[in-house]
Design an enzyme around this catalytic site. Structure first.
Site, short mmCIF file in Angstrom:
data_model
loop_
_atom_site.label_atom_id
_atom_site.label_comp_id
_atom_site.label_asym_id
_atom_site.label_seq_id
_atom_site.Cartn_x
_atom_site.Cartn_y
_atom_site.Cartn_z
N ASP A 1 0.72 -0.99 -0.01
CA ASP A 1 0.37 0.00 -0.55
C ASP A 1 0.86 0.77 0.52
O ASP A 1 2.69 0.74 0.65
CB ASP A 1 -1.04 -0.15 1.35
CG ASP A 1 -1.80 1.04 1.33
OD1 ASP A 1 -2.15 1.35 -0.25
OD2 ASP A 1 -2.34 1.46 2.36
N LYS B 1 -17.44 17.07 0.00
CA LYS B 1 -16.13 17.59 -0.23
C LYS B 1 -15.74 15.43 -1.46
O LYS B 1 -16.70 14.39 -0.15
CB LYS B 1 -15.20 17.15 0.54
CG LYS B 1 -15.58 16.10 2.87
CD LYS B 1 -14.41 16.77 3.30
CE LYS B 1 -14.14 16.12 4.21
NZ LYS B 1 -13.37 15.77 5.31
#
Length: 1415
Positions: A433, A789
């Protein structure tokens, strides 16, 4: 285009009718089919009746169906321990094999050894494992008893009060009352909280490791209780889903006596194991108890994985079985031939009771079984136990390695899977990751764009690049930090510095937050270890240096907000300021951040302090800015203003304020209070303005407004670092979040006033929508505003279509703003920043009322609840007005570039799987040395499986998409996968592991990495900022990515080398020893007799040769740590399985056969024609074989310590001590042939000593010659490194430098060295050349990087014409490829039929030496 609320009404009704066969009612049309009946279906849903007088009978009926809260994690009971443990142990086929031999030996015809002797090895092994399992289970039993006997307050129906009982007495339907700091005993639906707003705060560290508090809300309709909750007044029935292990998912409804229903979800569920915080009293009803709780359903325990060596070992054991079968067959045939040579039955051939003799065929079969018993130790039963002990020793040294300890987090490596340590030395692919793994997951606000105007925040960037300046006493730095907006308050007596011109408070001092009051007591009376008071609140995350240009815009926004609050019409020149105000209000409001204080970090702030009239006029603010501009400090603000900075102003006058602006209310958050009680702005300390210039003081500029409130600094507790970074950024511009409740949020504006917004609804962020929205009512205008958002690729598609605008000028300007914002987003991504778009929408009262009705119906639905909630969110989040975007930096962890470079030198393929957009991921790949500046990056953006297939055909032959994909990656040095979902990550890992049969390792730090971690051969979790879910699902846990370097290159190499060579040695040892018995059969008529005493045979494996391999497997080091770290390519020996493979196995088998021949026939020829008895003949053979096997072990050891010498010498001496004692006391142990005084007699015979010295030398001579030649002329890297290790330190370093200079290519002239700073390694250029011109043709590398993004965020489709298809065929073994598999590639590779609804996104070229193919 997204649907409006009105246009969705008819589709909503059709969906409701599909879900409910009957006609909908007016009250709750989604639920009528279930409301008209009280019949419940326990098979599909859970029905909970309260344990009170009104529902006692129903509760008694249903509660019997559900388990109690008593838990039992033990595997055994007192009565089931012996049979169940034996059953589990006999699941291992080796134990079954030896049990079969024991049974055979009990058959009189086949008996070789004494029956008890045959049982001894198996009994010892079973007993050792049984004791270990029993001790582990007893510890679990004691822990269960401690948990079950914990105290809790349970409502007693008969006494009508709460009574203290044990956890095990809790049942489904009971009412539970919990106090602050108590641990929740079961999964409980929250019905009452002492908090006035009906909120209960939880700490979920026991579940996911996250220390930040979570909010849980009382079920709707129960939050306005002014008095204590009365269980007898609760007359509702609860219907919810069946127990499952989804921690964040829960749905159900509460049916009232009038058959109306109230829906609830996971926001009202208190999970077992969490801790109550900041709430004096909480009351709830038990929904799930005991093993049905979500915490227990997630507690699956450690997973068992089989290592690669173990799989290889099992195959070789079958080879040993084949050898054993062949030897037994030879014995059976030989026995028949031997007996066939006698004309009459020999005296030792005893007939049965009837005088009949066994046929030769049956006798041969019996001899076959007898030989199996005799040669049984060819299969090493003790090898399994030895491997487990060796791995425990390896884990011990791993845990105690100080280099793998992190002082900042006070964490060392955790080994959660004890049986795969050796796999650390054979890794071929690493799947990593990015966020929190390669980066720190400390989000720092860097840049933003508002209405097409970009604010670069260059001063903030300079501050982050020079961290040493953060604590400096630089006057200019202090002056800059002291800038602040005036507070709109009356003057007060307290000031930050007190009286008398004290020195400004240092940043280093203000960063020290006392946490002594933060230590908390658990309900069991144990004090927790002190942890950082607030997550995501380090100084680097909190401190933001404002942009000079944006400060002036914020000043205009403050003026605009004041005119709005005074009821005056706003000036046309301030129209753009409304968008700036809305932008910062959205950053402040649209989140789930909680507000607490530094002195009491867990005490939530819900009521803002009262504020009075402005103490400073707006004219004074203007004077302040004017004077600051004239100061010498302004010279340091050398940021270049973008050419398009006036775009927002030119647009603002023409955009209707109703649709483009939202006024949000500011809460009175202290811009900050210093730890010594004084006020401190989060960005500029108010008192430090005394040093802003030699001519002005704070009192002179602002006429001394009162800033010294008697309160500590506010702290923000966020569930994600992104939210915390945005709130801190808004606070830097004096839009300060002061308090938050489920119903209201308060924001403090730049001029000091506070506005409180009513929160009408909050749509939490999820990975499907990739956005978050909050619906509020503006306190001044009364408008209902939606602030949203989210990811740019999502928000951009939800914006209002400019074509719908009636004014063409407005339409053009809106398109221009959107285009410039998109360009800024691309710029941020190329700089490695994480991007978020901010938007708003104004709703009418009628639209919101209708939408809220839809939302309530969806929340009350039990079937398809998630789908209905998603659809309601989609109905709301459309036709948005773009406000701007933000760029947040996630800094690289220390040591990441060096670690990646070392892993790549070690031959490990590194794939980075991230959900970030393409440009961000590529830039960070350059920063961490995953990509080099000379590499060519090819980006493939595809939306369909067919398109991807056609592209891959340019480089590869025909075939399935998976094969093409994997074949392409074989030419890659690196692979980068963008916009990857957790499922796609796990699919990629499984694809590589299964199709390529490669050893894979996955490393991540968040819950979204769990599936990837579990899919790999080795999963590593990083205990970082995102909780402990990844750690709890992993095999190993580390605290920093850089620790992976030593974990793999050093410990991985050692663990593999030790265990692999130990396994080969065990096979050699057992085959060598058992062959002695086999050769003897040729001289005893294949009768199955032995020349060595049975007890000596048992002791040989259990005692005499068991300890040296253990020491060898735990302590041996073939190469030193320093050399392994300096020469990472040595790791390739483990990848290639050089220590243990088919060749090494059969070579050791051949060596074992040769040594056994020498050890048998030299004594045989020595004592031939003598009159010694059988044990006198067998004793020198046994002694010689032991000496040979131990010396063989000594030749294999690469490290010699005192422990090694003592163990080898001790094993040999123990043999003589045990033999002398045994032969002295065993007079009739094995009648008629007894070993009495045999060893004593041999020790007095000089021939014995001659044979014992000569035979091992002859037996080990071939191996010694081979090792000598190998050490002299061997060219393998391992042998060369072993030679380097023996050199003095100075010569060793020179040899290593010489080695590395030959292995690595020469440094490219002019190439910049990679740093930890995220940024483009080269300026933007066209993609005309795929290789740097300054490289000679011989040195040019076609190391190409493929990028296949999973989700695209643009509509443009372009293709670089300079790209040549011929370059696809130019791959070589040294090529580098960066690959970002798209969602369509992933779905095509794993599950056909999926499509990607997102539009393909393509960008222009953004890097020198990078070519882009975008489709």
């Amino acid at each position: 285009m997204a649907l409006s609320v009105d246009s969705s009404w008819h589709r909503w009704q059709r969906r409701v009718r599909d879900g409910c066969p009957q006609s909908p009612s007016e009250a709750t049309p989604l639920l009528l089919a279930e409301k008209e009946t009280r019949n419940y279906n326990p098979a599909q849903q859970r029905v909970v009746f309260p344990n009170n007088h009104a529902f006692h009978q129903d509760w008694a009926k249903f509660s019997r169906r559900y388990p109690s809260n008593r838990i039992c994690t033990t595997k055994y009971t007192l009565f089931t321990f012996l049979p169940r443990n034996l059953l589990e142990q006999f699941h291992r086929w080796a134990n079954l094999y030896f049990l079969f031999l024991v049974i055979l030996n009990w058959i009189p015809t086949l008996e070789v050894f004494h029956r008890e002797i045959t049982m001894l090895p198996l009994a010892i092994v079973l007993f050792i494992i049984m004791v270990k399992d029993g001790m582990e289970d007893f510890r679990r039993y004691r822990f269960d008893r401690q948990i079950n006997c914990s105290n809790i307050q349970i409502y007693e129906r008969k006494e009508q009060s709460y009574v203290q009982k044990c956890w095990k007495d809790v049942h489904v339907g009971d009412f539970i009352q919990m106090q602050c700091n108590e641990i929740i005993p079961a999964d409980i639906l929250l019905l009452f909280s002492s908090d006035p707003s009906g909120v209960c705060h939880l700490e979920t560290a026991n579940l996911d490791g996250e220390t930040n508090l979570k909010q849980r809300r009382v079920v709707k309709g129960f939050s306005q209780q002014e008095v204590q909750f009365q269980p007898e007044h609760f007359h509702n029935t609860i219907v919810c889903e069946k127990p499952n292990n989804h921690l964040n998912k829960f749905k159900g409804y509460m049916e009232h006596p009038d058959q109306t229903r109230t829906g609830f979800g996971s926001e009202s569920l208190l999970l077992r194991g969490c801790t109550i915080r900041n709430t004096e009293v909480a009351v709830g009803i038990v929904i799930y108890a005991g093993h049905e709780t979500k915490a227990m359903l997630n507690n699956s325990g450690p997973r068992y994985k089989r290592s690669k060596i173990e799989r290889r070992m099992n195959r070789d054991i079958f080879s040993c079985i084949g050898i054993l079968f062949l030897m037994c067959l030879i014995g059976a045939v030989g026995h028949g031939l031997w007996n066939g040579t006698f004309t009459e039955h020999p005296p030792f051939d005893v007939p049965d009771a009837k005088g009949n003799y066994l046929p030769l065929a049956l006798g041969g079969f019996y001899m076959f079984l007898t030989m199996i018993i005799l040669l049984q130790i060819l299969i090493p039963i003790s090898l399994y136990v030895s491997i487990e002990l060796v791995k425990l020793g390896q884990v011990f040294f791993l845990h105690n390695d100080l280099d793998l300890y992190d002082e900042e987090t006070d964490l060392s490596i955790q080994c959660r899977a004890l049986n795969i340590t050796e796999d650390l030395g054979q890794i071929q692919y690493i799947f990593s990751d990015k966020t929190g793994t390669l980066t720190e997951n400390k989000m720092v606000f860097r840049r933003c764009t508002i209405m097409g105007h970009e604010y670069s925040h260059q001063e903030n960037a300079k501050r982050l690049e020079t961290p040493k300046e953060l604590d400096s006493d630089s006057e200019e730095w202090t002056q800059y930090r002291c800038l602040s907006f005036p507070a709109r308050r009356d003057q007060g007596p307290a000031t930050m510095r007190g009286q008398g011109g004290s020195q400004p408070l240092r940043r280093s001092q203000s960063a020290r937050v006392p946490i002594q009051s933060h230590s908390r007591q658990r309900s069991m009376g144990r004090c927790e270890i002190s942890q950082p008071s607030v997550a995501f609140s380090s100084s680097i995350e909190k401190d933001v240096t404002p942009d000079k240009n944006l400060l002036s815009k914020v000043r205009d926004a403050a003026l605009w907000l004041e005119t709005l609050s005074d009821g005056r019409p706003p000036k046309p020149s301030l129209a753009t300021a409304s968008s700036v105000a809305d932008f910062f209000l959205a950053l402040t409001i649209c989140n789930s951040v909680m507000v607490s204080t530094t002195t009491e970090p867990r005490q939530r702030v819900t009521m803002p302090p009262s504020t009075k009239a402005l103490g400073t006029s707006l004219e004074k603010i203007q004077q302040l800015f004017h004077r600051l501009k004239l100061s010498s400090l302004s010279q340091s603000f050398s940021s270049t203003a973008p050419s398009d900075m006036d775009l927002g102003e030119s647009l603002g006058a023409n955009i209707p304020t109703t649709d483009s602006e939202e006024r949000d209310d500011g809460s009175v958050c202290s811009g900050g209070y210093s730890t010594d009680g004084g006020y401190k702005s989060s960005t500029w300390e108010q008192g430090d303005i005394l040093g802003a210039g030699p001519r002005a003081s704070l009192e002179e500029v602002l006429q001394a407004p009162a800033l010294g409130l008697a309160g500590p600094e506010l702290c923000y507790e966020a569930e994600s670092p992104d939210e915390a970074a945005l709130v801190h950024a808004a606070r830097a511009y004096s839009f300060t979040l002061v308090s938050r409740t489920p119903e209201q949020v308060t924001v403090r504006l730049p001029q000091g006033t506070c506005l409180t917004f009513d929160v009408l609804c909050t749509l939490e962020f999820d990975s499907v929508r990739k956005r978050m929205s909050v619906v509020v009512r503006h306190p001044l205008t009364g408008e209902i505003v939606v602030y949203t958002k989210g990811a740019d690729c999502v928000i951009m598609d939800l914006l209002e279509d400019p074509a719908c605008m009636s004014d063409t000028d407005v339409e053009k300007k809106m398109r221009k703003i959107r285009a410039r914002t998109q360009r800024h987003l691309d710029l941020y991504a190329r700089d490695g920043l994480r991007t978020l778009c901010i938007a708003k929408k104004v709703l009418s009262e009628e639209d919101f009322r209708r939408w809220a009705s839809f939302r309530r119906q969806a929340e009350a639905s039990l079937n398809n609840r998630d789908e209905l909630l998603l659809e309601t969110a989609q109905h709301l989040e459309n036709q948005l007005t773009l406000l701007g975007a933000t760029g947040i930096e996630d800094r690289l962890q220390e040591g990441v570039p060096d670690t990646i470079a070392a892993l790549r030198e070690a031959g490990i393929q590194l794939w980075v799987l991230t959900g970030d957009k393409q440009e961000t991921a590529v830039n960070i790949a350059y920063a961490c040395r995953l990509l080099d500046q000379t590499d060519t990056v090819y980006s493939i953006n595809t939306e369909s499986q067919e398109t991807c297939d056609s592209i891959l055909n340019l480089a590869l032959e025909e075939g399935k998409l998976e094969e093409k994909f994997l074949e392409l990656t074989q030419y890659c040095r690196s692979v980068l996968c963008c916009r990857s979902t957790p499922l796609q990550k796990s699919m990629l890992v499984k694809l590589v592991r299964e199709r390529l049969r490669a050893m894979t390792l996955s490393i991540g730090d968040g819950a979204n990495d769990v599936s990837m971690i579990q899919a790999a051969d080795i999963g590593i979790g990083i205990s970082g900022q995102e909780g402990m879910q990844a750690v709890m699902s992993s095999d190993f846990a580390i605290s920093r990515f850089r620790h992976l370097k030593k974990l793999l290159l050093v410990h991985g190499h050692w663990c593999y080398s030790r265990l692999a060579r130990m396994v080969v040695y065990y096979f050699y040892k057992n085959v060598c020893y058992v062959n002695l018995l086999f050769w003897y059969q040729f001289f005893c008529g294949f009768s199955g007799s032995t020349m060595i005493d049975y007890w000596q045979l048992i002791f040989f494996n259990l005692f005499f040769t068991s300890l040296p391999p253990l020491v060898f497997g735990v302590l041996d080091k073939d190469i030193s740590m320093e050399t392994l770290l300096a020469l990472p390519e040595l790791y390739k020996s483990g990848q290639n399985s050089e220590c243990y493979n088919l060749l090494t196995f059969w070579i050791s088998m051949a060596d074992a056969f040769y040594q056994s021949l020498v050890c048998f026939f030299i004594p045989y020829l020595t004592y031939k024609d003598s009159d010694i008895d059988v044990f006198t003949f067998g004793t020198p053979i046994n002694t010689i074989s032991l000496a040979t096997i131990l010396l063989h072990q000594a030749m294999e050891m690469k490290t010699w310590t005192t422990i090694h010498g003592l163990v080898l010498a001790g094993s040999f001496l123990m043999y003589f001590v045990v033999s002398l004692a045994y032969n002295a006391i065993c007079v009739t142990c094995n009648s008629p042939t007894n070993p009495y005084w045999v060893m004593e007699g041999q020790l007095s015979d000089p021939t014995f000593y001659l044979v014992c010295f000569l035979t091992p030398a002859v037996a080990l001579l071939p191996r010694y010659i081979f090792l000598t030649l190998q050490g002299t002329y061997g060219k393998s890297p391992i042998l060369r490194a072993q030679k380097i290790d023996k050199l003095p330190v100075d010569k060793r370093e020179l040899e290593i430098q010489s080695w590395r200079s030959h292995q690595r290519p020469a440094t490219i002239p002019g190439e910049a060295q990679p740093t930890n700073r995220l940024g483009s390694p080269a300026s933007d250029q066209s993609f005309r050349s795929s290789t740097p011109k300054n490289l000679s043709p011989a040195k040019r590398r076609y190391e190409e990087d493929w990028v296949l993004p999973g989700e695209r965020c643009s509509r443009d489709h372009t293709r670089d014409d300079s790209y040549s298809a011929d370059s696809w065929a130019k791959f070589s073994s040294g090529e580098h490829l960066l690959l970002e598999p798209s969602r369509m590639v992933a779905s095509g590779a794993y599950s056909s039929g999926q499509t990607n609804s997102n539009r393909p996104f393509s960008r222009g070229g953004h890097r020198r030496s990078q070519s882009s193919l975008t489709i």
